[in-house]
Enzyme design. Structure first.
Site, PDB file in Angstrom:
ATOM      1  N   GLY A  20     129.822  38.000 -46.610  1.00 16.37           N
ATOM      2  CA  GLY A  20     131.259  37.806 -46.745  1.00 16.37           C
ATOM      3  C   GLY A  20     131.932  37.813 -45.388  1.00 16.37           C
ATOM      4  N   THR A  22     133.219  35.483 -43.424  1.00 15.31           N
ATOM      5  CA  THR A  22     134.100  34.397 -42.994  1.00 15.31           C
ATOM      6  C   THR A  22     135.575  34.753 -43.097  1.00 15.31           C
ATOM      7  OG1 THR A  22     134.094  33.413 -45.214  1.00 15.31           O
ATOM      8  CG2 THR A  22     132.401  32.646 -43.664  1.00 15.31           C
ATOM      9  N   GLY A  24     138.753  38.079 -43.836  1.00 12.97           N
ATOM     10  CA  GLY A  24     139.141  39.472 -43.991  1.00 12.97           C
ATOM     11  C   GLY A  24     138.362  40.433 -43.125  1.00 12.97           C
ATOM     12  N   GLY A  26     135.257  41.272 -43.319  1.00 10.34           N
ATOM     13  CA  GLY A  26     133.953  40.745 -42.926  1.00 10.34           C
ATOM     14  C   GLY A  26     134.014  39.932 -41.653  1.00 10.34           C
ATOM     15  N   SER A 142     134.326  51.164 -51.870  1.00 11.16           N
ATOM     16  CA  SER A 142     135.777  51.162 -52.066  1.00 11.16           C
ATOM     17  C   SER A 142     136.203  52.522 -52.588  1.00 11.16           C
ATOM     18  CB  SER A 142     136.181  50.083 -53.069  1.00 11.16           C
ATOM     19  OG  SER A 142     137.539  50.219 -53.460  1.00 11.16           O
ATOM     20  N   TYR A 156     134.981  46.096 -61.201  1.00 13.01           N
ATOM     21  CA  TYR A 156     134.798  46.225 -59.751  1.00 13.01           C
ATOM     22  C   TYR A 156     134.639  47.693 -59.368  1.00 13.01           C
ATOM     23  CZ  TYR A 156     136.330  46.356 -54.824  1.00 13.01           C
ATOM     24  OH  TYR A 156     136.436  46.593 -53.474  1.00 13.01           O
TER      25      TYR A 156
END
Length: 264
Positions: A20, A22, A24, A26, A142, A156
């Site tokens: 991930g 690409t 935020g 990441g 998280s 999630y």
């Protein structure tokens, strides 16, 4: 005069993968590791909007086992090893409205993306780390593992709780073999993904974006620091944890939430 941290060489010679990577947090993590001297590979379904010539991109859907296997194969074939694995990929696309609107597909998609993807990547890269008796694995979890938002992101939250427990168990197994395993649990990070989440909550509740934002702040119990985290703040924590400066740290969770979780 403001002091500038300079760790340009501490990861020289290291090969790092950021899933991930690409957007935020990441994206910021990948750039932070690159600035410290690492060779960095990023993976996502779609390429970054702006190409970075020194970042190696692999297109893959990590919610599927064939996607994770593709990444493992390409990294090891091209680079011969992996020293740092940052399992950053995660997210929620489920509808708001509580448990009754969720389908098996919603649950399975969240589990595949947020739990099974890192499990599969760990399984693919750990053997060569153990053989070389060195390596670092970071799981981005998280605070929803402890503060689930039942109305909008319950699958999630459940997947991240599973990731937290799995990460601790894995650390107990592989730390004696030279591989450090750590968990970073951010609170609310100001990214485009969080903006989309606000839009979905607003649509589901027939409310405004501002009201949706306030509802999330309320559900989290407020953020004492007064704002969401910046992606680069999360990246700085990860940059430290994968560095030689954190050589004795393993098996622990690092919460970066501006004080959101109301317990110690």
């Amino acid at each position: 005069m403001e002091n500038q941290l300079n760790f340009n060489n501490e990861l020289r010679g290291k090969i790092a993968l950021v899933t991930g990577g690409t957007k935020g947090a990441g994206k910021e993590i990948a750039e932070r590791l690159q600035n410290a001297g690492a060779t960095v590979i990023i993976t996502a379904r779609n390429p970054p909007e702006q190409e970075k010539p020194n970042l190696h991109f692999i297109s893959a859907d990590l919610s599927k086992s064939e996607g994770t296997q593709k990444v493992v194969d390409e990294v090891l074939q091209k680079f011969g090893k992996l020293d740092i694995l940052v399992n950053n990929l995660g997210g929620s696309e489920t509808k708001s409205g509580g448990f009754s609107v969720l389908t098996d597909h919603d649950w399975l998609q969240s589990l595949q993306t947020n739990l099974l993807s890192p499990v599969r990547l760990d399984h693919g890269f750990l053997p060569q780390m153990i053989e070389r008796k060195t390596g670092v694995i970071i799981h981005i979890a998280s605070i929803q593992a402890r503060l689930p938002l039942y109305d909008s992101t319950l699958p999630y939250a459940a997947a991240k709780a599973g990731l937290l427990n799995y990460s601790k168990g894995l650390s107990n197994e592989v730390s004696p073999k030279g591989v450090r395993v750590l968990t970073v649990s951010p609170g609310w990070i100001l990214t485009t993904a969080s903006e989309r989440l606000m839009e979905r909550i607003a649509e589901g509740n027939n409310s405004t974006i501002e009201e949706a934002t306030q509802s999330v702040m309320t559900a989290l119990g407020g953020i004492p620091f007064g704002r969401p985290a910046k992606p680069e703040e999360v990246a700085e924590l990860v940059g430290f944890l994968v560095s030689p400066r954190a050589s004795y740290l393993t098996g622990t969770e690092y919460v970066i939430d501006g004080g959101t979780i109301p317990t110690v």
